[in-house]
Design a protein around this motif. Structure first.
Motif: not given
Length: 127
Positions: A1-26
């Motif tokens: 089905m075709a149409g218009n999609l509006s997406v709001t990226i509100v927030a994220a929590t507990k993000l972790k980066d590719k390095d298992t030992f560090h957290r993402s901070d940017d």
């Protein structure tokens, strides 16, 4: 089905980066229906629980049934383009109900362990 999609990226929590030992901070988020129409949030620096509240508009073709979501840790290097987490969302539910609002798990590579969660709102209007 075709149409218009509006997406709001509100927030994220507990993000972790590719390095298992560090957290993402940017962190920033990239979303798209196809490779030729990518959109992204601004980078939120020094925050593992970023809040964006940014809205993006998409024209959905009849054969487009997934929204792709990549979360990146923008560390300023060439590795900034490798997602720290990614998922894809089937659009069936938002197409049927017109709106979806909730938190989504962000699986790490191959779905092992969690890389955090992202809060998204989606609204769909059929053409």
């Amino acid at each position: 089905m075709a149409g218009n999609l509006s997406v709001t990226i509100v927030a994220a929590t507990k993000l972790k980066d590719k390095d298992t030992f560090h957290r993402s901070d940017d962190a920033y988020v990239e979303i798209y229906l196809d490779e030729n129409n990518k959109q992204r949030t601004k980078t939120i620096s020094h925050e593992t629980n970023p809040v964006w509240n940014e809205t993006f508009e998409f024209s959905v073709g009849p054969d487009q049934d997934h929204l792709y979501v990549n979360v990146y840790d923008d560390d300023g290097s060439k590795n900034s383009y490798d997602p720290a987490a990614s998922t894809n969302i089937k659009l069936d539910r938002v197409k049927e109900t017109g709106a979806v609002d909730g938190w989504l798990d962000l699986p790490k590579y191959l779905g092992f362990r969690s890389a955090g969660q992202i809060h998204m709102r989606m609204n769909f209007q059929a053409q």
